[in-house]
Write a protein that holds these residues in place. Structure first.
Motif, short mmCIF file in Angstrom:
data_model
loop_
_atom_site.label_atom_id
_atom_site.label_comp_id
_atom_site.label_asym_id
_atom_site.label_seq_id
_atom_site.Cartn_x
_atom_site.Cartn_y
_atom_site.Cartn_z
N UNK A 132 0.82 -1.03 -0.17
CA UNK A 132 -0.10 -0.10 0.05
C UNK A 132 0.96 1.18 0.04
N UNK A 133 0.64 2.19 -0.78
CA UNK A 133 1.32 3.40 -0.98
C UNK A 133 0.49 4.60 -0.63
N UNK A 134 0.74 5.62 0.21
CA UNK A 134 0.25 6.53 0.69
C UNK A 134 0.84 7.81 0.12
N UNK A 135 0.56 8.47 -1.04
CA UNK A 135 1.41 9.37 -1.80
C UNK A 135 0.58 10.76 -1.66
N UNK A 136 1.37 11.76 -1.66
CA UNK A 136 1.21 13.07 -1.70
C UNK A 136 1.15 13.64 -3.20
N UNK A 137 -0.02 14.28 -3.39
CA UNK A 137 0.03 14.80 -4.81
C UNK A 137 0.00 16.20 -4.87
N UNK A 138 0.82 16.96 -5.80
CA UNK A 138 0.65 18.40 -5.57
C UNK A 138 0.04 18.70 -6.94
N UNK B 273 6.41 10.25 -2.43
CA UNK B 273 6.11 9.25 -1.61
C UNK B 273 7.23 9.56 -0.55
N UNK B 274 6.77 10.08 0.77
CA UNK B 274 7.61 10.32 1.92
C UNK B 274 8.61 11.27 1.48
N UNK B 275 7.93 12.41 0.85
CA UNK B 275 8.83 13.58 0.34
C UNK B 275 9.78 13.31 -0.64
N UNK B 276 9.74 12.20 -1.21
CA UNK B 276 10.33 11.89 -2.41
C UNK B 276 9.92 12.06 -3.69
N UNK B 277 10.29 12.76 -4.67
CA UNK B 277 9.60 13.00 -5.90
C UNK B 277 9.56 11.64 -6.70
N UNK B 278 8.73 11.03 -7.19
CA UNK B 278 8.58 9.74 -7.78
C UNK B 278 7.89 9.91 -9.32
N UNK B 279 7.47 10.99 -9.54
CA UNK B 279 6.88 11.15 -10.94
C UNK B 279 5.84 12.31 -11.23
N UNK B 280 5.61 12.47 -12.25
CA UNK B 280 4.47 13.75 -12.50
C UNK B 280 3.90 13.33 -13.94
N UNK B 281 2.77 14.20 -13.93
CA UNK B 281 1.96 13.94 -14.95
C UNK B 281 1.30 15.13 -15.62
N UNK B 282 1.02 15.02 -16.90
CA UNK B 282 0.31 16.06 -17.42
C UNK B 282 -0.89 15.58 -18.25
N UNK B 283 -2.01 16.36 -18.35
CA UNK B 283 -3.28 15.79 -18.80
C UNK B 283 -3.32 16.39 -20.31
N UNK B 284 -3.87 15.27 -21.33
CA UNK B 284 -3.84 15.57 -22.63
C UNK B 284 -5.09 16.44 -22.96
#
Length: 78
Positions: free
Chosen positions: A14-20, A36-47
């Motif tokens: 189980x991952x509890x993630x912060x989204x900005x 994840x625990x203040x470590x940047x793991x990825x980002x997204x862009x909508x089309x």
């Protein structure tokens, strides 16, 4: 910038993630960043159809986990 948390399960973990969410982004930067625990793991862009695509992936987690995060964001926040 708005912050919120989501939870996803991948490979029995189980991952509890912060989204900005950068609500006023200009299209030059990614709209959603995932931590994840203040470590940047990825980002997204909508089309144009509001489907999220991976914008940045530093390779810290399995890409399948990022796809689960995108699915959750599309379902609940777009």
């Amino acid at each position: 910038m708005e912050k919120f948390e989501i939870s996803v399960t991948h490979n029995n973990t189980a991952y509890h993630l912060e989204i900005r969410d950068y609500m006023h982004h200009d299209g030059k930067n990614c709209k959603y960043e995932v931590y994840d625990n203040n470590s940047f793991i990825g980002s997204f862009e909508p089309d144009n159809h509001k489907i999220l695509h991976i914008c940045k992936n530093p390779g810290l987690v399995d890409e399948a986990l990022l796809h689960l995060v995108a699915d959750q964001l599309e379902k609940d926040h777009i």
